[in-house]
Motif scaffolding. Structure first.
Motif, PDB file in Angstrom:
ATOM      1  N   PRO A  67       0.932  -1.249   0.079  1.00 35.21           N
ATOM      2  CA  PRO A  67      -0.036  -0.105   0.116  1.00 35.21           C
ATOM      3  C   PRO A  67       0.947   1.198   0.121  1.00 35.21           C
ATOM      4  O   PRO A  67       2.082   1.222   0.078  1.00 35.21           O
ATOM      5  CB  PRO A  67      -0.762  -0.157   1.395  1.00 35.21           C
ATOM      6  CG  PRO A  67       0.062  -1.097   2.212  1.00 35.21           C
ATOM      7  CD  PRO A  67       0.916  -1.646   1.333  1.00 35.21           C
ATOM      8  N   ASP A  87       0.403  -1.868  -6.396  1.00 39.33           N
ATOM      9  CA  ASP A  87      -0.387  -1.987  -5.474  1.00 39.33           C
ATOM     10  C   ASP A  87      -1.844  -2.140  -6.362  1.00 39.33           C
ATOM     11  O   ASP A  87      -2.230  -0.894  -6.792  1.00 39.33           O
ATOM     12  CB  ASP A  87      -0.626  -0.924  -4.505  1.00 39.33           C
ATOM     13  CG  ASP A  87      -1.693  -0.635  -3.515  1.00 39.33           C
ATOM     14  OD1 ASP A  87      -2.578  -1.942  -3.492  1.00 39.33           O
ATOM     15  OD2 ASP A  87      -1.993   0.174  -3.006  1.00 39.33           O
ATOM     16  N   TYR A 140      -8.451  -1.603   2.363  1.00 37.71           N
ATOM     17  CA  TYR A 140      -7.894  -2.814   2.541  1.00 37.71           C
ATOM     18  C   TYR A 140      -8.233  -3.663   3.410  1.00 37.71           C
ATOM     19  O   TYR A 140      -7.497  -4.714   3.677  1.00 37.71           O
ATOM     20  CB  TYR A 140      -6.194  -2.106   2.953  1.00 37.71           C
ATOM     21  CG  TYR A 140      -5.460  -1.475   1.926  1.00 37.71           C
ATOM     22  CD1 TYR A 140      -4.646  -2.058   0.994  1.00 37.71           C
ATOM     23  CD2 TYR A 140      -5.453   0.004   1.742  1.00 37.71           C
ATOM     24  CE1 TYR A 140      -4.208  -1.343  -0.142  1.00 37.71           C
ATOM     25  CE2 TYR A 140      -4.905   0.559   0.895  1.00 37.71           C
ATOM     26  CZ  TYR A 140      -4.160   0.008  -0.085  1.00 37.71           C
ATOM     27  OH  TYR A 140      -3.457   0.694  -0.951  1.00 37.71           O
ATOM     28  N   LEU A 180      -1.850  -1.528   5.203  1.00 36.38           N
ATOM     29  CA  LEU A 180      -1.800  -0.080   5.939  1.00 36.38           C
ATOM     30  C   LEU A 180      -1.771   0.088   7.359  1.00 36.38           C
ATOM     31  O   LEU A 180      -2.360   0.904   7.890  1.00 36.38           O
ATOM     32  CB  LEU A 180      -2.724   0.625   5.236  1.00 36.38           C
ATOM     33  CG  LEU A 180      -2.574   2.106   4.836  1.00 36.38           C
ATOM     34  CD1 LEU A 180      -1.651   2.157   3.611  1.00 36.38           C
ATOM     35  CD2 LEU A 180      -3.740   2.961   4.523  1.00 36.38           C
ATOM     36  N   ASN A 206      -8.656   6.041  -3.326  1.00 34.15           N
ATOM     37  CA  ASN A 206      -7.618   5.434  -2.515  1.00 34.15           C
ATOM     38  C   ASN A 206      -6.242   6.325  -2.554  1.00 34.15           C
ATOM     39  O   ASN A 206      -5.891   6.733  -1.435  1.00 34.15           O
ATOM     40  CB  ASN A 206      -7.461   4.015  -2.487  1.00 34.15           C
ATOM     41  CG  ASN A 206      -6.274   3.472  -1.646  1.00 34.15           C
ATOM     42  OD1 ASN A 206      -6.172   3.881  -0.653  1.00 34.15           O
ATOM     43  ND2 ASN A 206      -5.507   2.688  -2.360  1.00 34.15           N
TER      44      ASN A 206
END
Length: 887
Positions: free
Chosen positions: A238, A419, A696, A701, A845
């Motif tokens: 991430p 990612d 996630y 994260l 995101n």
């Protein structure tokens, strides 16, 4: 000839492998061919241009100022939500010429034609992508410029596909295995390359005797796996998880093993980020790295420019000449070298640079400008002999398989880093549309399906609320096929249709309430006054119908750019963007129906019978055949190489056994090559909390224990680290002055605060002003120019002096800011009605994970709280509102 190459690969059944690879790549080859044909025959890109005065060019070197005529370009998109592709292609380093917008005479009702003659041509001398400028050989005589779309990237992808199909190298065996049935491939188990504690170079404790920082063990685990692997490595991480540091450690370890590394990414920023970290003067191992950066200097960061190949060539040549001049009694060899260096076109320096470089860097397509690669490509030998031991592809989640294949053929091992919950590969909707249109060969059937689909909600209750037109359709034709197609589609969708022909008369009421009117031109003219008042679309007809045309609500300066494939394309892209939160894989399964909005657009079964000349092959229906064609296009165009190896892009309808590309790598093979970095080292925990939970799902994260302390600041301005600046005023479109004003007030507060609060690290505060739309970006640019007293600023603004600024402000769209970070992020949503493409979890995101210390969400919170399309946006709007700042 191809069979001979496969016979040399030591395969048990080379003829089977040849067949599987050929057909495994056929859909990709067909997609690229249709895209190239469409662009060469139909597409044109347009931008606005403004000639810059000499005073506007003070930021350029004197040689650049006198090279030609500099113009500033901008997109022509109506609401500023697009236009990125046009700007990207105009500013591309391979674009050599553009044209003034001059229209050729064309018959009424026909497509617009432009003049691409020598008289309208302008040669591109130089470019400045950051400020959106072109340097042309003369001043344009029109306010718009045209570009025949650049097919270079597509051509190179097609070349790579054909090279793998027809002439694979023995060391490309792992690439070929991606197309083999799972039962025929044995993926070797990598032996972990154990490194002694003293061998780690970057992934070390912060101080002697200290513990490793959280997450370092996972980084080390991946480096060990990647070093041991003979084919693939997959690093998933991430934002802020240390992917770049892991790449740098891997490069250094590969170099210590005597290997040559190719570093690529889809964007220049991603490539430069790695080089900047690798060559940081504080880095004790930088002398082990000899990098060469391939690409136009204008696209490369200032820090990396010394390693750009042209800069290196100049620096090394001048250094050698200085040393040779210092020799009082030069040897014969030194004198020969001195004379050779002074001859124009001499390649001695190039050979020294290229042969000594152990890290070659560039974008996936730009790397082809490497002199050695370019030479082999010209001779049609591209990719047959790998010249690098390993390819490291950063931001692999933004790279399609066909784009990856271009640099992949140059290497013996492939390391993918990215990612999949950040931005997916950029999809050109007109490429998609051209390929989707091929699913229904007859244009009349496609047009009839689209027109009746869009007319129905005009006549009845809206089906799904995502329709661009409201009004009746007039079709001027003498073709029986066209009449039949509209008749069948209108019947299928219960749309009132009136056919006019000959001396036939129709009641005024039937005409007034018709959704579709079909007839010859003379019949349409005879009853023109009785046609529906709000006709939205007119197909066909000549000059006699000019009066009717004036009544029609045409889009974008008279262009009606609608197409059945285009409407399918944007819906397909939108559905694909939502896959992460909906738990679906990257592709649509071959046995499933399409999402409802797409199903509604399919022509009816009777109409489809008109669209095909060949009989139906096998069981099923025409609709099933069209669905499979649509799914085939999606499987090619949308998944990244990272997603493909992880979970596959879906099987063909008739495909019995899975492959690594259709189903993903087998779990055991995948797990032995894959590592997920779970910890983040960028954001204050109150910023990372929302994406960790909602994007996630708690699997990544994760905050290190000391993260809150590292992001502490004295006397903070705002009561929360992720805070809404709620701008309740509503506007139309994506240009929102109320949000710009609110953002400016918060920015002023921060600038005043920084006068007495220095950055904890002793550097300038970094601020990012982000938005999703280019129209809003332009508005914010005007505000920042005024605020910073820098009337010619474009992307970067400095507060407190340019040499040692107190604050640096970057203005950017969210899509272009992936890979960057800032201390403070101010995010302007702009939209107050509907949500546009803001329901993309990947895009959201990226927007929410850029800030280290503070994020301010500037927008109409109620708009997102009320909408029904995106659960993620509703959850974002539901953040604790106790400390909201009302505007």
């Amino acid at each position: 000839m191809a069979f001979l190459h496969y016979a040399n690969l030591d395969l048990h059944r080379p003829e089977v492998a040849l067949q599987q690879v050929f057909y495994g790549l056929k859909d990709i080859a067909d997609y690229l061919k249709r895209s190239i044909d469409y662009l060469e025959e139909n597409a044109v890109l347009r931008v606005s241009c403004r000639t810059l005065a000499p005073g506007d060019l003070n930021d350029l070197e004197s040689a650049e100022r006198t090279a030609g005529v500099w113009v500033e370009i901008d997109d022509l998109d109506g609401d500023g939500s697009g236009g990125e592709r046009a700007l990207k292609d105009f500013l591309d380093e391979h674009t050599e010429r553009v044209h003034e917008r001059v229209e050729k005479p064309s018959r009424q009702g026909k497509a617009r034609r432009f003049d691409y003659s020598k008289e309208t041509q302008l040669d591109v001398i130089d470019r400045d992508p950051v400020r959106q400028r072109l340097c042309l050989d003369r001043e344009p005589r029109t306010a718009e410029l045209l570009l025949r779309p650049n097919t270079y990237q597509l051509q190179k992808q097609r070349d790579a596909v054909q090279a793998l199909q027809n002439a694979p190298h023995p060391q490309h065996r792992p690439l070929l295995d991606l197309f083999q049935s799972h039962g025929l491939v044995k993926w070797p188990e990598p032996e972990r390359a154990e490194l002694d504690e003293r061998e780690w170079l970057l992934l070390r404790p912060p101080a002697p005797g200290a513990a490793l920082r959280p997450g370092t063990e996972s980084q080390r685990q991946f480096v060990s796996k990647a070093l041991a692997s003979r084919d693939w490595g997959i690093l998933e991480g991430p934002p802020g998880s240390g992917k770049t540091t892991t790449i740098c450690e891997l490069i250094l370890q590969e170099l210590r093993r005597g290997h040559r590394v190719l570093l690529c990414a889809s964007t220049h920023v991603a490539v430069d980020n790695v080089i900047e970290k690798l060559m940081d003067p504080r880095q004790p191992f930088q002398n082990e790295v000899i990098p060469v950066r391939i690409g136009d200097r204008k696209n490369i960061s200032d820090i990396v420019k010394p390693w750009q190949i042209d800069s290196l060539r100049k620096t090394e040549r001048e250094g050698l000449l200085r040393w040779l001049k210092m020799q009082s009694l030069p040897t014969r060899a030194q004198q020969t070298l001195f004379e050779a260096l002074q001859r124009p076109g001499n390649e001695i320096i190039d050979r020294i640079i290229l042969d000594s470089a152990n890290v070659v860097c560039g974008t996936t397509i730009g790397i082809l400008q490497h002199p050695d690669i370019r030479a082999t490509s010209r001779n049609n030998h591209m990719g047959r002999t790998p010249i690098f031991d390993v390819l490291i592809l950063d931001e692999a989640s933004k790279t399609t398989f066909q784009e990856f294949l271009v640099p992949a053929l140059l290497a013996r091992k492939w390391i993918l880093v990215g990612d999949p919950r950040q931005l997916s590969p950029y999809v050109e909707e007109d490429h998609l549309a051209a390929n989707l249109d091929a699913a229904v060969p007859k244009a009349a059937v496609r047009d009839a399906a689209l027109d009746t689909f869009e007319v129905r909600p005009y006549l009845h209750a809206p089906l799904h609320g995502e329709h661009r037109h409201r009004g009746a359709v007039i079709v001027v034709t003498e073709d029986p096929l066209v009449r039949d197609a509209y008749r069948l589609e209108a019947l299928s969708r219960k749309v009132p249709l009136v056919e006019l022909d000959g001396a036939q008369t129709v009641s005024p009421w039937d005409l007034l309430t018709a959704g579709v009117v079909v007839g010859r031109e003379e019949a349409i003219l005879r009853q023109e006054e009785q046609l529906p008042l709000d006709v939205a679309i007119l197909h066909g007809g000549g000059p006699a119908l000019s009066g009717l045309r004036r009544r029609i609500r045409l889009r974008q300066d008279g262009d009606d750019a609608r197409s059945w494939g285009g409407e399918i394309a944007w819906r397909l892209a939108r559905a694909y963007e939502k896959r992460q939160l909906e738990g679906s894989g990257p592709g649509i399964g071959a046995t499933e129906r399409l999402p409802q909005g797409l199903e509604d657009l399919l022509p009816s079964e009777p109409a489809l019978d008109l669209a095909f000349t060949k009989p139906l092959s096998g069981p099923g229906s025409r609709s099933d055949e069209v669905r499979e064609s649509i799914q085939r296009v999606q499987r090619v165009a949308m998944p990244s190489i990272l997603e493909s190896l992880w979970s596959g892009f879906g099987r063909h309808k008739k495909q019995r056994s899975g492959t690594a590309l259709s189903d993903g790598l087998p779990p055991a093979a995948r797990d032995s090559r894959h590592v997920l970095l779970q910890y983040q080292h960028r954001m204050h925990p109150d910023i990372s909390g929302f994406p960790r939970e909602h994007i996630y799902r708690g699997n990544a994260l994760v905050d290190p224990p000391d993260m809150a302390g590292l992001r502490a600041w004295r006397e903070p301005l705002w009561p929360g680290r992720m805070l809404w600046i709620n701008v309740a005023r509503r506007v139309e479109g994506t240009r929102n002055e109320f949000e710009s004003n609110a953002l400016e007030r918060q920015l002023k507060r921060f600038l005043e605060w920084t006068q007495v609060h220095a950055h904890p690290e002793g550097r300038a505060w970094e601020v990012a002003v982000l938005t999703f739309y280019r129209a809003q970006e332009r508005l914010l640019r005007s505000m920042l120019r005024r605020l910073a007293a820098q009337p010619k600023g474009f992307q970067r603004f400095s507060i407190g002096g340019r040499e040692r600024p107190r604050v640096v402000i970057d203005l950017c769209t969210v899509d272009r800011f992936q890979g960057h970070e800032a201390d403070l992020v101010l995010l302007s949503f702009a939209r107050t009605r509907g949500i546009g493409f803001l329901d993309s979890p990947n895009r959201l995101n990226v927007a929410l994970t850029r800030a280290r210390y503070q994020t301010l969400l500037v927008g109409n919170r109620d708009n997102f709280a009320r909408q029904k399309r995106s659960e993620l946006l509703r959850q974002l709007a539901a953040l604790d509102s106790t400390h909201d700042i009302q505007e």
